[in-house]
Design an enzyme around this catalytic site. Structure first.
Site, PDB file in Angstrom:
ATOM      1  N   ASP A  67       0.592  -1.486   0.363  1.00  0.00           N
ATOM      2  CA  ASP A  67      -0.024  -0.265   0.123  1.00  0.00           C
ATOM      3  C   ASP A  67       0.412   1.037   0.026  1.00  0.00           C
ATOM      4  OD1 ASP A  67      -2.732   1.687  -0.199  1.00  0.00           O
ATOM      5  OD2 ASP A  67      -2.746   1.308   2.295  1.00  0.00           O
ATOM      6  N   ASP A  70       3.687   1.393  -3.834  1.00  0.00           N
ATOM      7  CA  ASP A  70       2.893   1.702  -5.080  1.00  0.00           C
ATOM      8  C   ASP A  70       2.703   3.765  -5.174  1.00  0.00           C
ATOM      9  OD1 ASP A  70       0.315   2.062  -3.674  1.00  0.00           O
ATOM     10  OD2 ASP A  70      -0.720   1.362  -4.374  1.00  0.00           O
ATOM     11  N   ASP A  88      -6.194   3.929  -7.402  1.00  0.00           N
ATOM     12  CA  ASP A  88      -5.804   3.523  -5.354  1.00  0.00           C
ATOM     13  C   ASP A  88      -7.073   3.715  -4.697  1.00  0.00           C
ATOM     14  OD1 ASP A  88      -3.181   3.033  -3.446  1.00  0.00           O
ATOM     15  OD2 ASP A  88      -3.659   4.898  -2.277  1.00  0.00           O
ATOM     16  N   ASP A  92      -9.062   1.240  -2.521  1.00  0.00           N
ATOM     17  CA  ASP A  92      -8.286   1.337  -0.836  1.00  0.00           C
ATOM     18  C   ASP A  92     -10.063   0.576  -0.195  1.00  0.00           C
ATOM     19  OD1 ASP A  92      -6.029   1.469  -0.786  1.00  0.00           O
ATOM     20  OD2 ASP A  92      -5.830   4.004  -0.307  1.00  0.00           O
TER      21      ASP A  92
END
Length: 206
Positions: A67, A70, A88, A92
């Site tokens: 996490d 990236d 992203d 999430d």
């Protein structure tokens, strides 16, 4: 500058240095890391739902690394993009909801009707609203980074709950603090709008 912001900057710089020394030249994209991290998070859901809390906690520590990597890879290699940030954020939300669904399923199976199932549901609502309110506030022109628990704090609480086995207390804390954070952001935007317009509300922009 708040302690939280300073800490986040130090962590971001440390991760960036790690990326430069390891994967910056590897043939892998930031979006690929995002997807891999999400799939790894989803893989912990069955562990949680079956009560393998320690294994799930250890697995989440590993996924937390992805996490962080990236975004760092995107910045270091100058491959940041609007879609990457959107992807992203979207993944999430899926990860957050599915993790809490794992706790919901565990308590539904082991103790049907237990309050912990409701707490997992409330924590899901609070987590999603916290993220949504920041995004929506920024869309209409207000900075909205206030609140007790953002995603990093939520993940730390979940991991600690899994590693210690104190899952029920963790769900209580999440159910309360995520919704308190959502309320804080609602009030923050309300006060910000009144301050910027001398107390007069802006037209509805829905």
């Amino acid at each position: 500058m708040s302690v939280r912001v300073q800490f986040e900057q130090h962590v971001r710089e440390a991760v960036a240095q790690l990326v430069r020394r390891t994967i910056a030249r590897a043939p892998i994209t930031p979006n690929t890391l995002t997807v891999i991290g999400t799939l790894m998070t989803i893989a912990t859901v069955p562990l949680i739902s079956r009560g393998y809390f320690l294994a799930a906690g250890l697995a989440l520590i590993l996924t937390s690394v992805f996490d962080m990597l990236d975004g760092a890879l995107a910045r270091v290699t100058q491959r940041t993009s609007a879609f990457g940030a959107f992807l992203d954020s979207a993944l999430d939300r899926y990860s957050d909801a599915l993790l809490l669904f794992g706790f919901f399923m565990y308590f539904q199976h082991t103790a049907p009707g237990a309050v912990e199932s409701t707490l997992a549901f409330l924590a899901t609502i609070g987590s999603l609203l916290t993220s949504y309110m920041r995004a929506r506030a920024e869309a209409v022109g207000f900075a909205c980074k206030v609140g007790l628990v953002e995603r990093p704090e939520r993940m730390v609480l979940i991991i600690l709950g899994l590693l210690t086995g104190w899952v029920a207390p963790m769900l209580w804390v999440l159910a309360v603090l995520t919704n308190v954070t959502a309320l804080q952001r609602l009030l923050h935007v309300w006060h910000s709008e009144r301050s910027s317009h001398g107390g007069a509300p802006r037209p509805n922009q829905r």
